[in-house]
Design a protein around this motif. Structure first.
Motif, PDB file in Angstrom:
ATOM      1  N   ALA A 160       0.838  -1.210   0.000  1.00  0.00           N
ATOM      2  CA  ALA A 160       0.000   0.000   0.000  1.00  0.00           C
ATOM      3  C   ALA A 160       0.866   1.249   0.000  1.00  0.00           C
ATOM      4  N   GLU A 161       2.164   1.062  -0.264  1.00  0.00           N
ATOM      5  CA  GLU A 161       3.125   2.163  -0.146  1.00  0.00           C
ATOM      6  C   GLU A 161       2.927   3.248  -1.199  1.00  0.00           C
ATOM      7  N   ARG A 162       2.481   2.863  -2.405  1.00  0.00           N
ATOM      8  CA  ARG A 162       2.373   3.836  -3.491  1.00  0.00           C
ATOM      9  C   ARG A 162       0.988   3.788  -4.123  1.00  0.00           C
ATOM     10  N   ASP A 163       0.553   4.926  -4.662  1.00  0.00           N
ATOM     11  CA  ASP A 163      -0.718   4.997  -5.382  1.00  0.00           C
ATOM     12  C   ASP A 163      -0.482   4.774  -6.876  1.00  0.00           C
ATOM     13  N   LEU A 164      -1.486   4.228  -7.535  1.00  0.00           N
ATOM     14  CA  LEU A 164      -1.415   4.062  -8.987  1.00  0.00           C
ATOM     15  C   LEU A 164      -1.877   5.356  -9.658  1.00  0.00           C
ATOM     16  N   PRO A 165      -1.114   5.856 -10.629  1.00  0.00           N
ATOM     17  CA  PRO A 165      -1.523   7.094 -11.304  1.00  0.00           C
ATOM     18  C   PRO A 165      -2.664   6.860 -12.288  1.00  0.00           C
ATOM     19  N   GLU A 166      -3.379   7.933 -12.589  1.00  0.00           N
ATOM     20  CA  GLU A 166      -4.566   7.820 -13.453  1.00  0.00           C
ATOM     21  C   GLU A 166      -4.225   7.600 -14.921  1.00  0.00           C
ATOM     22  N   TYR A 167      -2.981   7.880 -15.321  1.00  0.00           N
ATOM     23  CA  TYR A 167      -2.630   7.706 -16.738  1.00  0.00           C
ATOM     24  C   TYR A 167      -2.249   6.260 -17.079  1.00  0.00           C
ATOM     25  N   LEU A 168      -2.368   5.371 -16.081  1.00  0.00           N
ATOM     26  CA  LEU A 168      -2.177   3.940 -16.323  1.00  0.00           C
ATOM     27  C   LEU A 168      -3.442   3.207 -15.912  1.00  0.00           C
ATOM     28  N   ARG A 181      -2.284   7.625 -21.367  1.00  0.00           N
ATOM     29  CA  ARG A 181      -1.890   8.921 -21.946  1.00  0.00           C
ATOM     30  C   ARG A 181      -0.579   9.382 -21.334  1.00  0.00           C
ATOM     31  N   THR A 182       0.077  10.304 -22.027  1.00  0.00           N
ATOM     32  CA  THR A 182       1.325  10.871 -21.516  1.00  0.00           C
ATOM     33  C   THR A 182       0.992  11.887 -20.420  1.00  0.00           C
ATOM     34  N   PRO A 183       1.580  11.730 -19.236  1.00  0.00           N
ATOM     35  CA  PRO A 183       1.225  12.618 -18.129  1.00  0.00           C
ATOM     36  C   PRO A 183       1.981  13.938 -18.153  1.00  0.00           C
ATOM     37  N   GLY A 184       1.440  14.909 -17.429  1.00  0.00           N
ATOM     38  CA  GLY A 184       2.147  16.142 -17.134  1.00  0.00           C
ATOM     39  C   GLY A 184       2.638  16.078 -15.692  1.00  0.00           C
ATOM     40  N   LEU A 185       3.336  17.104 -15.258  1.00  0.00           N
ATOM     41  CA  LEU A 185       3.913  17.121 -13.915  1.00  0.00           C
ATOM     42  C   LEU A 185       2.864  16.879 -12.833  1.00  0.00           C
ATOM     43  N   SER A 186       1.698  17.524 -12.954  1.00  0.00           N
ATOM     44  CA  SER A 186       0.674  17.417 -11.903  1.00  0.00           C
ATOM     45  C   SER A 186       0.040  16.029 -11.833  1.00  0.00           C
ATOM     46  N   ASP A 187       0.235  15.211 -12.873  1.00  0.00           N
ATOM     47  CA  ASP A 187      -0.349  13.864 -12.892  1.00  0.00           C
ATOM     48  C   ASP A 187       0.528  12.827 -12.192  1.00  0.00           C
TER      49      ASP A 187
END
Length: 206
Positions: A160-168, A181-187
């Protein structure tokens, strides 16, 4: 302790920050830098020093890329239309080892590079063993069948150490990850603040 593990902890202490957000980071215990002079009072950094530190932190985060590799990625970010700092983050996050790490198939970015190198990953059904391979939107990254029961994979997916990003779009049941999609810094879920604008300023002057 392996050379890579030692290097990983050294980067944390040199930056004075837990740049991967890991509970075992030595910075959690002592915030001063490595070596016999690490406890000296910190001097105020010059503009150059601040820019250099931002560059070293971002470069180190992705498995301590060589300066040559990082400069090449930066040069490509400059050539692409749009904000250079955002382009730089997008290119770094499209590396196959970064996607494997972000998908939580392995516990660290260093392990991700080794995992890809040893042929444990496919992209769209084809084995790829080049960590710097650049994924495209819609690509499906999968852990190979023979590697799905490896201890480090099971440990990472259950952490549970890390969250999965929305671009995956990650399916830990099948151990697949689709690059949406290709993420930006805020993603990007960096545990510490990254400042690609300072990296751009550093290379613009050097």
């Amino acid at each position: 302790m392996t050379k890579r593990t030692a290097a990983k902890y050294k980067i944390d202490r040199r930056m004075g920050e837990n740049i991967w957000g890991r509970p075992k980071s030595p910075v959690n215990r002592r915030e001063y830098g490595p070596g016999q002079h690490g406890q000296r009072r910190k001097q105020k950094l010059s503009d150059f020093g601040i820019q250099l530190r931002a560059k070293q932190k971002l470069k180190g985060y992705y498995g301590d890329l060589t300066e040559k590799q990082f400069r090449r990625i930066y040069a490509e970010a400059v050539r692409v239309n749009g904000d250079t700092g955002e382009n730089l983050i997008g290119l770094l996050e499209r590396r196959l080892d970064a996607v494997v790490y972000r998908s939580k198939f392995v516990p660290t970015v260093f392990a991700a590079r080794q995992f890809v190198n040893h042929g444990h990953v496919t992209v769209n059904g084809q084995k790829v063993n080049i960590p710097s391979y650049r994924v495209k939107e819609g690509d499906v990254i999968e852990v190979r069948d023979k590697s799905k029961q490896m201890a480090l994979v099971l440990e990472a997916t259950q952490s549970a150490e890390r969250d999965l990003p929305e671009y995956l779009n990650v399916d830990h049941g099948k151990l697949t990850s689709t690059f949406v999609r290709t993420p930006g810094l805020s993603d990007v879920p960096y545990p510490v603040m990254m400042e690609p604008n300072l990296v751009v300023e550093y290379y613009a002057k050097n």
